[in-house]
Design a protein around this motif. Structure first.
Motif, mmCIF file in Angstrom:
data_model
loop_
_atom_site.group_PDB
_atom_site.id
_atom_site.type_symbol
_atom_site.label_atom_id
_atom_site.label_comp_id
_atom_site.label_asym_id
_atom_site.label_seq_id
_atom_site.Cartn_x
_atom_site.Cartn_y
_atom_site.Cartn_z
ATOM 1 N N SER A 45 -5.160 6.231 1.351
ATOM 2 C CA SER A 45 -4.243 5.122 1.124
ATOM 3 C C SER A 45 -4.709 4.292 -0.056
ATOM 4 N N ALA A 101 0.833 -1.202 0.000
ATOM 5 C CA ALA A 101 0.000 0.000 0.000
ATOM 6 C C ALA A 101 0.865 1.249 0.000
ATOM 7 N N TYR A 145 -4.929 -7.722 -1.492
ATOM 8 C CA TYR A 145 -5.577 -7.318 -0.248
ATOM 9 C C TYR A 145 -7.087 -7.416 -0.409
ATOM 10 N N TYR A 175 -4.389 0.520 -1.607
ATOM 11 C CA TYR A 175 -4.010 -0.864 -1.345
ATOM 12 C C TYR A 175 -4.133 -1.704 -2.614
#
Length: 281
Positions: free
Chosen positions: A226, A142, A233, A228
Motif C-alpha cells: 500500500s 492511499a 499520514y 500512503y
C-alpha cells in the motif's frame, strides 16, 4: 572536516525562518492564509531565497499548500496513527476520519513467482488481485494492492471491498480468520499515475506498507502493498521509559495504518516491537 561558516549560517537562518512560520501555522486553522512572501521577508528580515527554502520544506512536509495566484495556506491536518505501548507490543487505537474505499481493479490471475513465494503457493495458482483507493472524509489517502488466494474467497464481491471491514467479511462470509501479520514500512515517492489517483504532485513523498497476513493456522491468506500519502499520514509512537499507571484498552475501530483494513475480529490489535501485527488475548 572543516565546517563552512557561511553554509552553517545559512542553514541556521533557514531553520529560524522555518520555526517562525511554524508558529504562524499553529495559530491558524486548516485553509487559513499566511502572510505573503514579501511581508514575511520584511517581518523576519531575510531574503526571498531564504524564505522560499524554508517554505519549500513545509510544503513538502504537508504543512503548507501553495495556490498559484492566491498565496500560501495552512494544509489540512494529517491523519495520525498512534502506537501505544502495551507490555511487549504496541496497541493501535483507531486513526481519525471516516475511511471509505473505491475499487480500481478486481480480477483473478496467476500468482506469478513474486506473489507466489510470499503466499507459499505455485506461480500458476490463481489469486484474486484487487486495487483499492482509500479515502478519508472523501479525500484520497492511499492506494492498496491486495493479493488473496482465489480459493479462499471465491465469492468476494465489490460491495465487500468497498463497504465495512474487509477482515470481518473474510471471517463472517468466507470463514477466513486472520491472526497475525508481518509488516514493513519505508519511505518512497509516487509515480505520475499514483500522483493522479492521490491528487498530489509527481514524486511527492509517501509511505510504502508491505504486509503478509496469516490465519489462525499460520497459512498465508493475504499479501498487500500500500502507498500512503506522506503529506497527510503519519505514525506516532508513544514510548514508555518507566513505570506507568494502568491504561484502559484502546477502543475497537478502524485501523487504516495497518493496510488494508482492520484486525478487530473479537480482539484488540497489537503491533509488536519486532514489526509483527497480532491479535490480542
Amino acid at each position: 572536516m572543516e565546517i563552512d561558516p557561511a553554509a552553517s549560517g545559512a542553514m541556521l537562518k533557514r531553520e529560524r525562518v522555518r520555526d517562525a512560520i511554524l508558529e504562524l501555522i499553529e495559530t491558524r486553522s486548516p485553509g487559513d492564509a499566511i502572510p505573503s512572501e514579501r511581508r514575511l521577508c520584511a517581518r523576519l528580515g531575510v531574503s526571498r531565497p531564504t524564505l522560499r527554502a524554508a517554505v519549500d520544506e513545509l510544503v513538502v512536509a504537508g504543512l503548507l499548500v501553495r495556490e498559484h495566484g492566491r498565496g500560501m495556506f495552512v494544509a489540512a491536518e494529517k491523519i495520525t496513527q498512534e502506537l501505544l505501548p502495551e507490555r511487549d507490543s504496541f496497541a493501535l487505537p483507531p486513526a481519525g476520519g471516516v475511511w471509505t474505499s473505491r475499487v480500481l481493479e478486481s480480477r483473478t490471475l496467476p500468482a506469478g513467482a513474486r506473489v507466489g513465494r510470499r503466499l507459499r503457493m505455485s506461480p500458476a495458482a490463481r489469486i484474486r488481485y484487487i486495487a483499492r483507493l482509500r479515502l478519508v472524509d472523501g479525500a484520497p489517502m492511499a492506494i492498496e494492492h491486495l493479493h488473496v488466494p482465489a480459493d479462499l474467497v471465491p465469492g468476494l464481491t465489490s460491495e465487500e471491498l468497498e463497504q465495512g471491514d474487509l477482515y470481518e467479511h473474510f471471517g463472517d462470509r468466507h470463514g477466513v480468520r486472520v491472526s497475525e501479520a508481518v509488516q514493513s514500512i519505508e519511505p518512497t515517492v509516487v509515480t505520475r499515475a499514483e500522483a493522479d489517483l492521490l491528487d498530489v504532485p509527481e514524486l511527492s513523498p509517501a509511505l510504502l506498507f508491505e504486509r503478509l497476513t496469516t490465519d489462525t493456522g499460520g497459512r498465508p491468506v493475504e499479501y498487500v502493498h500500500s502507498l500512503y500519502r506522506g503529506d497527510r499520514y503519519r505514525i506516532v509512537s508513544r514510548l514508555t521509559l518507566g513505570p506507568t499507571a494502568a491504561r484502559p484498552r484502546p477502543p475497537e475501530g478502524h485501523h487504516p495504518g495497518i493496510p488494508p483494513g482492520d484486525l478487530t475480529s473479537g480482539a484488540p490489535v497489537t503491533f509488536s516491537t519486532r514489526g509483527v501485527v497480532q491479535s490480542g488475548d
